[in-house]
Design a protein around this motif. Sequence first.
Motif, PDB file in Angstrom:
ATOM      1  N   TYR A 236       0.831  -1.201   0.000  1.00 60.51           N
ATOM      2  CA  TYR A 236       0.000   0.000   0.000  1.00 60.51           C
ATOM      3  C   TYR A 236       0.867   1.254   0.000  1.00 60.51           C
ATOM      4  CZ  TYR A 236      -3.736  -3.284   0.963  1.00 60.51           C
ATOM      5  OH  TYR A 236      -4.621  -4.320   0.874  1.00 60.51           O
ATOM      6  N   TYR A 237       0.436   2.264  -0.768  1.00 57.00           N
ATOM      7  CA  TYR A 237       1.163   3.526  -0.912  1.00 57.00           C
ATOM      8  C   TYR A 237       0.246   4.696  -0.607  1.00 57.00           C
ATOM      9  CZ  TYR A 237       4.685   0.763  -3.357  1.00 57.00           C
ATOM     10  OH  TYR A 237       5.638  -0.170  -3.672  1.00 57.00           O
ATOM     11  N   ASP A 238       0.856   5.806  -0.184  1.00 50.84           N
ATOM     12  CA  ASP A 238       0.068   7.037  -0.088  1.00 50.84           C
ATOM     13  C   ASP A 238       0.050   7.716  -1.457  1.00 50.84           C
ATOM     14  OD1 ASP A 238       2.406   8.501  -0.399  1.00 50.84           O
ATOM     15  OD2 ASP A 238       2.552   9.072   1.714  1.00 50.84           O
ATOM     16  N   ASP A 245       3.194   1.892   6.144  1.00 45.59           N
ATOM     17  CA  ASP A 245       3.556   0.840   7.089  1.00 45.59           C
ATOM     18  C   ASP A 245       2.274   0.140   7.545  1.00 45.59           C
ATOM     19  OD1 ASP A 245       5.013  -0.730   8.834  1.00 45.59           O
ATOM     20  OD2 ASP A 245       4.883   0.749  10.458  1.00 45.59           O
ATOM     21  N   ILE A 246       1.889  -0.902   6.804  1.00 42.51           N
ATOM     22  CA  ILE A 246       0.633  -1.606   7.095  1.00 42.51           C
ATOM     23  C   ILE A 246       0.972  -3.017   7.564  1.00 42.51           C
ATOM     24  CG2 ILE A 246      -1.589  -2.380   6.184  1.00 42.51           C
ATOM     25  CD1 ILE A 246      -1.291   0.643   5.976  1.00 42.51           C
ATOM     26  N   ASN A 256      -6.326  -3.548   9.623  1.00 43.45           N
ATOM     27  CA  ASN A 256      -7.449  -2.697   9.218  1.00 43.45           C
ATOM     28  C   ASN A 256      -7.324  -1.288   9.782  1.00 43.45           C
ATOM     29  OD1 ASN A 256      -8.793  -4.725   7.745  1.00 43.45           O
ATOM     30  ND2 ASN A 256      -9.595  -5.604   9.640  1.00 43.45           N
ATOM     31  N   ARG A 257      -6.859  -1.203  11.039  1.00 45.50           N
ATOM     32  CA  ARG A 257      -6.726   0.117  11.670  1.00 45.50           C
ATOM     33  C   ARG A 257      -5.709   0.975  10.928  1.00 45.50           C
ATOM     34  NH1 ARG A 257      -5.068  -0.489  17.588  1.00 45.50           N
ATOM     35  NH2 ARG A 257      -3.187  -1.139  16.523  1.00 45.50           N
ATOM     36  N   ALA A 258      -4.574   0.359  10.559  1.00 42.72           N
ATOM     37  CA  ALA A 258      -3.544   1.121   9.833  1.00 42.72           C
ATOM     38  C   ALA A 258      -4.078   1.591   8.483  1.00 42.72           C
ATOM     39  CB  ALA A 258      -2.294   0.263   9.658  1.00 42.72           C
ATOM     40  N   LEU A 259      -4.788   0.736   7.793  1.00 48.30           N
ATOM     41  CA  LEU A 259      -5.357   1.135   6.494  1.00 48.30           C
ATOM     42  C   LEU A 259      -6.413   2.221   6.682  1.00 48.30           C
ATOM     43  CD1 LEU A 259      -5.798  -2.264   4.596  1.00 48.30           C
ATOM     44  CD2 LEU A 259      -4.427  -0.308   3.832  1.00 48.30           C
ATOM     45  N   GLY A 260      -7.311   2.026   7.640  1.00 44.15           N
ATOM     46  CA  GLY A 260      -8.391   2.978   7.858  1.00 44.15           C
ATOM     47  C   GLY A 260      -7.867   4.353   8.239  1.00 44.15           C
ATOM     48  N   HIS A 261      -6.879   4.385   9.113  1.00 46.02           N
ATOM     49  CA  HIS A 261      -6.322   5.683   9.510  1.00 46.02           C
ATOM     50  C   HIS A 261      -5.613   6.361   8.340  1.00 46.02           C
ATOM     51  CE1 HIS A 261      -6.424   4.768  14.117  1.00 46.02           C
ATOM     52  NE2 HIS A 261      -7.570   5.173  13.646  1.00 46.02           N
ATOM     53  N   ALA A 262      -4.903   5.575   7.535  1.00 47.89           N
ATOM     54  CA  ALA A 262      -4.237   6.168   6.361  1.00 47.89           C
ATOM     55  C   ALA A 262      -5.272   6.745   5.397  1.00 47.89           C
ATOM     56  CB  ALA A 262      -3.375   5.116   5.659  1.00 47.89           C
ATOM     57  N   MET A 263      -6.421   6.064   5.268  1.00 49.80           N
ATOM     58  CA  MET A 263      -7.458   6.534   4.331  1.00 49.80           C
ATOM     59  C   MET A 263      -8.127   7.817   4.805  1.00 49.80           C
ATOM     60  SD  MET A 263      -9.184   2.919   3.322  1.00 49.80           S
ATOM     61  CE  MET A 263      -8.190   1.656   2.505  1.00 49.80           C
TER      62      MET A 263
END
Lengths: 522, 120
Positions: A236-238, A245-246, A256-263
Amino acid sequence: MTIHLETDVLIIGGGMAAGWAAIAAAQAGARVIVADKGYMGTSGVTAMGGPNHWWVAPDKSLREEAIARQSAKAQGLGDPDWMARILDLTWRYLPSLAPHYPFGSDGAGGTYYSGVRGSEYMRALRAAALEAGAQILDHHPAIELLRDAEGRIAGARGHALRHKQDWEIRSKTTILATGGNAFRSGLIGSHTNTGDGQLMAAEAGVALSGMEFGPSWSISPAWASTRTLPYTGAIYYDAGGRELDIPPIYAGHAHNRALGHAMLDEPVLADLSQAPQALRPILRRIQPFTPAPFERRGVDIFRDRFPVKLFGEGTIRGTGGLDLADAECRTSAPGLFAIGDAATREWVAGANSGGGAVNSAWALSSGRIAGAAAAHESLARRDGAPAPARGIGRVGITPEQAERAIDSTAIYREVDHQIHGYAHVFSRDEASYATSADELAGLWRELASHGRAQGASLVGLRETAALVAGARWTLAAAQARKESRGLHHRADFPEANASLAHRQRVSGLDAIRTHAQQAEFA
Amino acid sequence: MIAQIITDKCNNCAQCVTVCPTFVLDEGPQTPMIARIEACQTCYMCELYCDQDAIFVAPDQFNAEPGADPLAHLGVIRRDHGWDRPDQTGYLDDYRKLGPLLGEGAEIAARRYQAQRRSV
């Protein structure tokens, strides 16, 4: 004009559990009507998916090991006897679909049974239910249950969308197979999964259990929810091209938390170039719906980076649902059964997701069990003439105050936000639950006070009410469970508390109550 | 969301009206009509069940795309499912690989994550 029908067993819903219940009830000699909101064969989340079934050969030690592993996953809330029953029923009955489902090779000279492709599986269940003698009414959403003077559930009332006529079906027993509640998150197949059966049962006084265990998540391109097979190895990239860092998918909540917060900050892009090589040539044969959203956008799924979104799965991959009063899937309301995702799956999944295999085995088994039990109960009552019965639905039908227009779309959005909003859902605490509960209580008051409609509009309004009720039970149950366990994560109580290893019921519509429970039946 | 029913191909059998799980379509004089687009969940079931390959579902589930070009995609969903074949024996022989491939992808990600942790 209202369409009037009479039957022994009425099944509301048209997914996996409904299919297996229809077959079992018809085979037991009952007259069966399946009334589905959509089309039995394409309705619900199974048809677009590919359910694996919990599948263990009938060998004593293999089964005991599997049950021990599953009991550990269930974190104190599972029931080994129920697990043994669903292993047995799944093993015996899934292969019985062979006349209607083209089971493939297991690669070793045998047949592969446990995993089935959804569109063919649901097509097969429809064919098998019709062959067994069930009558199927497509596009016949139910609106409310009927109750007779003895207090028995005596059928349901609904609306036939294509005929634009109301219907009333009198039955000796009624089975709710309306699926879980995805809270209109956009998860593929879940548009009809609005928890209708749970609202209807709650109006009959039935409680729910396990609603706090969720949500879980499904990653997909931001423009379309699809199946997730290609994503397990994703990078995953910004938006600026920096790798995020997922933690890997095994990390569960942390992933899921790392992805959700990044989104929350900016679009997250997925790169599937490291997906297993063996997947590329066969993806479209295994999951034929997965490539379409890419090809139709000119995106190369295994080469190009593309924006992704987490789609909430509500109670579908959670474990919560209608509480069961006995081992044949009866609810506390006489004459009313609940199966599949409409019912609690804690007996077999406990505090953790039964996602995939265990939930599918539960859908099949609870369907078979309730179908047969409802048929026997109905046949024993066949001689009695139908007693007068009346509808027991209230919200959307008999508002407490003056009728007022309801903005259902705004309500869906608010419900999805409260249940699935990335900003609060990964770090829940007492204050966050209280804020969400207030918002949702306001929506419920609006609906109960002013909502009123007829026909197809009433179907939509009742769906809206079911979404709100389901969200309120979910959050009240989560707020009452002051620990983290399985799918239930709290920032203020991050550890499991051994003294809380028991199931918890939630009930009520205007006022929501929670109460702890111990296992009542083994 | 469902974008087009191709008039030249449609035989107006109304199978799509029947199978749509969210009742998006109404029967019409020449072809079925897209009557409730807001209920479309982009599930492709109407395409799968259309044996005339006359339906095109555009890929965005949140926004209607009436102008999307369907030609290259008509019938692909049905062929990929094998529903165009008279005999479907053996067409799910790869299906058993789904679970192992899911696991293999997860292993790839876990190994990569471990390697990155060590290098920090």
